[in-house]
Design a protein around this motif. Structure first.
Motif, mmCIF file in Angstrom:
data_model
loop_
_atom_site.group_PDB
_atom_site.id
_atom_site.type_symbol
_atom_site.label_atom_id
_atom_site.label_comp_id
_atom_site.label_asym_id
_atom_site.label_seq_id
_atom_site.Cartn_x
_atom_site.Cartn_y
_atom_site.Cartn_z
ATOM 1 N N GLU A 184 10.983 -3.056 -27.318
ATOM 2 C CA GLU A 184 11.523 -2.023 -26.439
ATOM 3 C C GLU A 184 12.539 -2.620 -25.460
ATOM 4 O O GLU A 184 13.563 -2.005 -25.169
ATOM 5 N N ARG A 196 13.375 4.245 -34.489
ATOM 6 C CA ARG A 196 12.300 3.282 -34.740
ATOM 7 C C ARG A 196 11.911 3.314 -36.210
ATOM 8 O O ARG A 196 11.711 2.286 -36.839
ATOM 9 N N ASP A 241 10.760 9.365 -32.909
ATOM 10 C CA ASP A 241 11.710 8.272 -32.801
ATOM 11 C C ASP A 241 12.298 7.840 -34.140
ATOM 12 O O ASP A 241 11.890 6.845 -34.729
ATOM 13 N N ARG A 245 6.276 3.338 -28.308
ATOM 14 C CA ARG A 245 7.023 3.876 -29.455
ATOM 15 C C ARG A 245 7.047 2.891 -30.617
ATOM 16 O O ARG A 245 7.315 3.263 -31.748
ATOM 17 N N ALA A 274 4.692 5.650 -33.681
ATOM 18 C CA ALA A 274 5.984 5.799 -34.337
ATOM 19 C C ALA A 274 5.945 6.739 -35.530
ATOM 20 O O ALA A 274 6.974 7.172 -36.016
ATOM 21 N N TRP A 322 16.108 8.943 -30.503
ATOM 22 C CA TRP A 322 14.984 8.443 -29.710
ATOM 23 C C TRP A 322 14.447 9.516 -28.778
ATOM 24 O O TRP A 322 15.209 10.190 -28.093
#
Length: 100
Positions: A26, A97, A94, A84, A90, A74
């Motif tokens: 992150e 991601r 997102d 996340r 996840a 996001w």
């Protein structure tokens, strides 16, 4: 161990610390080492949703910093949310991601 003692963290030990890895990922998402990269197109590249084409040989700049803060990629793009990056979190949000 005494306070302040140095501890060497192996790759295997780090793999058992998912939240530490999430914090690092992150941090890199919000503050990438390289905010952009330059690439040279090796062939003509049509841009999706447009009639524009990046011609072969042209320089293309990918703005990583901006891409990592896009609200269409996001959820809460400007917030520091290490969760996340955890597998369960996840799975449902997102897109950035999920794509890497």
């Amino acid at each position: 161990r005494s306070p302040g003692a140095r501890v060497r963290l192996s790759r295997r030990a780090a793999a058992r610390l998912p939240y530490l890895n999430a914090v690092l990922r992150e941090s890199m998402r919000l503050y990438p080492v390289a905010p952009f990269v330059l690439r040279s197109a090796v062939s003509d590249v049509p841009l999706p949703g447009s009639s524009a084409v990046v011609p072969a040989g042209a320089a293309a700049c990918v703005w990583i910093y901006g891409m990592h803060r896009r609200p269409d990629f996001w959820e809460r793009p400007d917030a520091f949310v290490p969760d996340r990056w955890l597998v369960d979190a996840a799975a449902s949000r997102d897109a950035g991601r999920r794509n890497g």
